[in-house]
Motif scaffolding. Structure first.
Motif, PDB file in Angstrom:
ATOM      1  N   ARG A 457       0.840  -1.210   0.000  1.00  0.00           N
ATOM      2  CA  ARG A 457       0.000   0.000   0.000  1.00  0.00           C
ATOM      3  C   ARG A 457       0.875   1.261   0.000  1.00  0.00           C
ATOM      4  N   ALA A 460       2.232   1.803  -3.442  1.00  0.00           N
ATOM      5  CA  ALA A 460       1.197   2.319  -4.339  1.00  0.00           C
ATOM      6  C   ALA A 460       0.953   3.802  -4.078  1.00  0.00           C
ATOM      7  N   LYS A 465      -1.445   6.053  -6.179  1.00  0.00           N
ATOM      8  CA  LYS A 465      -2.583   5.135  -6.267  1.00  0.00           C
ATOM      9  C   LYS A 465      -3.138   4.822  -4.882  1.00  0.00           C
ATOM     10  N   ARG A 467      -4.515   1.799  -2.819  1.00  0.00           N
ATOM     11  CA  ARG A 467      -4.480   0.327  -2.889  1.00  0.00           C
ATOM     12  C   ARG A 467      -5.316  -0.244  -1.750  1.00  0.00           C
ATOM     13  N   GLU A 639      -6.058  -1.473  -7.153  1.00  0.00           N
ATOM     14  CA  GLU A 639      -5.506  -0.124  -7.118  1.00  0.00           C
ATOM     15  C   GLU A 639      -6.455   0.815  -7.852  1.00  0.00           C
TER      16      GLU A 639
END
Length: 784
Positions: A457, A460, A465, A467, A639
């Motif tokens: 996470r 990301a 993003k 996640r 995502e």
């Protein structure tokens, strides 16, 4: 790839996998030699075209077909009045169960064509029979229908309000059935004493089944024998025969149903549709075969839809996080009529039978109201109610974690049923056969590297993003009850013909079932042929292929028939050896007398007697069936791009208990198919109606989302099976596990990702626009 757990795991495959050399069906199908409904070329067949309602609710004032009937090349125009005059009864619906106070399901009559009133956009109003498709289309445009519009009800909640117009005059409140199960008093008492209560309201949106093969049919009528031949895609012709005999009054033996290759079933091909009745009557009136090949838009608008329910639930927990009570309510949109399976799958088939899922909760109460609306009827669709059960349960567990402050994984570990609890009778009187929920959960968490998600996470987030990770547990019924019959007949050339009600639509029956029999008899599978849906074959007890029942029902019956052949052969061999049958043993296709050199092959016994009119080894077996309960634990990671709302499923892990597995390769295909259909529902599929007019807004693939290869993430499939004691094969269903597990899993993953953006709730489908809007609104709420 379907795989066993790592070598360090105590799990092992249930059965060693036989070498897989491909499916018999494949060469015929991929080289264009399949025999679908459109491939049935009947001599002298006329073309048919349906005129469909362009409005959702109206009285039919008059139908003027004079100009159409006068056109050259037009043989007949059939209307609802003709269907009513024929004396044919309405389409059936399974209605053996009772509602509140012993009430019965309301099943308004539904003829092959609209009669006196239209009740949804796309309902067939007239059938034109002409020399060619183009002439039939032209003639349809010459028919004038005068309507008197009525108020339109698209949502079940609107249709069930006081003063709402009745979709059917005889059904007050548009309530087809008010169904309850469990123990309301016990659930209310336990909920009142609960330390915590989690509440969830979610929506399982309406979706289209959309098999590859559009709905079509052809019919022939033979006047001297007063008999019909119907050609149509079917998941099992036995059900079609039973329904048509009930509707038309034509005896069972004078109805011949032809269904060879079927381009997808998913539950929506297990129905006798009104179009079939209209085409049959048209063939009788026109005195020639009539053939109708539906379009994709007719399939989307006219095939019965799936899901379409508003779901709410309450989960009570004690101070230690133990589940003490569950209350659920479903408001089900049945559409304008009862389909055959729609009422069943929204009451007893899934919600009641798997009500507690894999969790230990003893106080439960459910209420499901089935409502008529001015929309296409709904029916079973891959999962058939099971995904709704799992979706509601798993969202409740996640909400319970938020309410109690207890980690959701810890809650699941604390509350899942233990392996030793099986077999068990549930509070809603289901008989769970076998499962190992703690092992499913443990295997899924380890294989998905759940502990390493926080790092993924953070990575990301650095890429901009969101996640999320989601897990869901589920259990579902498969197989069903009743009886299934199969026959094995020795042919004059020494080959074996298997007769079964198995109606395949991609499952590989022609490969698997002969192999099951071959393994019992010890003879090459190439000498065995499956003859399913054979109109010239025997009338068999049982039904078709749906509800993840094929291996449990048809496979079991064929295995029993093969064992019967072995026993009959044992007696023949004993006569050859001049010994008692008890002295003869059978191993790998050979009969032997222990301690001697006496031996004879089963194939030899077959060859010696094959010229006889009825071979002494022919077998006819009927078996009793019992429900098995497959289960699973699935994990997905997603995502989301917060700037566009674009959703990417980056990984998917499915740990499934499908019981004893006969063919891992075909099982893998079944799981992949179910996962893809579940993913489609989550990320984009939705049948949408205009709320005011009832017009369908998603009637083609320009507007209806089609799942594609780039929606399918890397998949890891792990077999974690516990053989079922409910059938000799030890099998459990697998065809619907992917859809049942993926919907709650992905919903949990998406909402976990969106929580980072302040979004607490969002209903499917998670399209880019809907996700982007939810993020935008959450951000605005934070600023304000």
């Amino acid at each position: 790839m379907l795989c066993s757990p790592p070598a360090t795991s105590p799990l092992e495959r249930n059965l060693s996998e036989p070498r897989f050399s491909g499916r018999r069906e494949d060469r015929r199908l991929v080289t264009g030699h399949g025999c679908y409904t459109a491939d049935q070329l009947l001599d002298g067949a006329a073309a048919a075209q349906f005129l469909r309602s362009d409005r959702a609710h109206a009285k039919i004032v008059r139908i003027d077909a004079a100009r159409a009937k006068a056109m050259p090349g037009v043989f007949a125009v059939v209307t609802g009045e003709d269907l009513a005059a024929a004396g044919w009864k309405g389409l059936p619906a399974m209605a053996f169960f009772k509602g509140v106070g012993g009430s019965s399901l309301q099943v308004p009559p539904r003829y092959g064509l609209a009669h006196e009133r239209v009740r949804f956009v796309g309902e067939p109003v007239a059938l034109i029979v002409a020399a060619t498709d183009y002439l039939a289309q032209d003639a349809a445009e010459q028919i004038e229908v005068e309507y008197a519009d009525l108020p339109v009800l698209v949502e079940a909640a609107d249709a069930n309000t006081a003063g709402a117009v009745r979709v059917h005059d005889e059904v007050p409140g548009n309530l087809a059935l008010d169904y309850e199960y469990g123990n309301r008093g016990a659930a209310d008492e336990a909920m009142a004493a609960a330390a915590h209560v989690a509440r969830v309201k979610i929506r399982a949106q309406r979706i289209a089944g959309n098999p590859m093969e559009p709905k079509s049919c052809a019919a022939c009528y033979d006047a001297p024998t007063d008999s019909f031949d119907l050609y149509a895609p079917s998941q099992g012709t036995a059900d079609f025969k039973n329904a048509l005999a009930q509707i038309t009054g034509v005896p069972f033996q004078r109805l011949r149903i032809h269904s060879v290759d079927v381009g997808g079933g998913f539950g929506v091909r297990n129905e006798v549709y009104p179009e079939f009745l209209a085409v049959m009557l048209a063939a009788k009136q026109a005195g020639r075969p009539v053939r109708w090949i539906g379009t994709r838009s007719e399939t989307i608008i006219g095939d019965h839809h799936g899901r379409a329910a508003d779901l709410s639930g309450e989960l009570g927990l004690d101070r230690d996080g133990r589940f003490v009570a569950l209350r659920v309510e479903w408001l089900v949109n049945l559409g304008a009529f009862c389909s055959n399976a729609g009422p069943l799958i929204n009451t007893v088939a899934a919600p009641t039978s798997s009500a507690i899922s894999l969790y230990n909760v003893t106080a439960i109460a459910g209420r499901h109201r089935l409502i008529f609306t001015n929309t296409t009827p709904t029916t079973a669709y891959r999962g058939a109610g099971r995904p709704n059960v799992a979706y509601l349960w798993e969202r409740l567990v996640e909400e319970a974690a938020a309410v109690t402050g207890i980690n959701s994984i810890a809650l699941r570990r604390r509350n899942v049923l233990r392996k030793a609890a099986f077999p068990m009778r549930t509070p809603t009187n289901s008989n769970y056969d076998s499962a190992d929920p703690p092992l499913l959960l443990k295997t899924a968490l380890q294989a998905a590297d759940w502990k390493g998600f926080a790092k993924r996470r953070r990575q990301a987030k650095r890429r901009g993003k969101l996640r999320g990770i989601g897990l869901a547990l589920f259990l579902e019924p498969s197989g069903g009850v009743g009886k299934e019959q199969a026959e094995i007949r020795i042919q004059s050339d020494g080959r074996l013909a298997l007769y079964s009600n198995a109606g395949p639509s991609g499952q590989g029956h022609e490969t698997v079932f002969p192999q099951i029999v071959a393994d019992v008899l010890g003879i090459p599978a190439e000498k065995i042929e499956l003859r399913y849906n054979d109109p010239a074959g025997p009338k068999l007890a049982g039904t078709g292929s749906f509800g993840s029942r094929s291996l449990i029902s048809h496979g079991r019956a064929l295995q029993a028939a093969a064992k019967d052949v072995v026993e009959k052969g044992r007696k023949l061999a004993a006569g050859e050896f001049e010994v008692a049958p008890g002295d003869v043993v059978f191993e790998q296709g050979q009969y032997k007398v222990a301690g001697t050199d006496l031996a004879i092959g089963l194939q030899t016994l077959i060859e010696r007697r094959r010229s006889e009119p009825a071979h002494p080894l022919d077998s006819d077996v009927t078996v009793d069936l019992a429900t098995a309960f497959p289960s699973g634990a699935h994990v997905a990671e997603v995502e989301i791009d917060p700037d566009t709302g674009a959703l990417d499923v980056v990984s998917y892990l499915a740990v499934d208990d499908c019981g004893a597995i006969y063919n891992h390769t075909l099982l893998e295909g079944q799981l992949h198919g179910g996962l893809m259909q579940g993913i489609g529902q989550v990320v984009g599929e939705q049948i949408a109606y205009d709320r005011d007019s009832g017009q369908l807004l998603s009637g083609t693939f320009m507007d209806y989302f089609m799942p594609k290869a780039d929606n399918l993430p890397p998949l890891t499939l792990i077999d974690c099976g516990v053989p079922s004691p409910a059938n000799p094969l030890g099998a459990k269903g697998a065809g619907e596990a992917g859809a049942t597990g993926s919907i709650p899993t992905l919903a949990n993953a998406v909402l976990d990702a969106l929580r980072e953006a302040g979004v607490r709730q969002l209903d499917m489908p998670y399209t880019s626009a809907r996700v982007w809007q939810a993020i935008r609104e959450a951000k605005a709420a934070t600023i304000s």
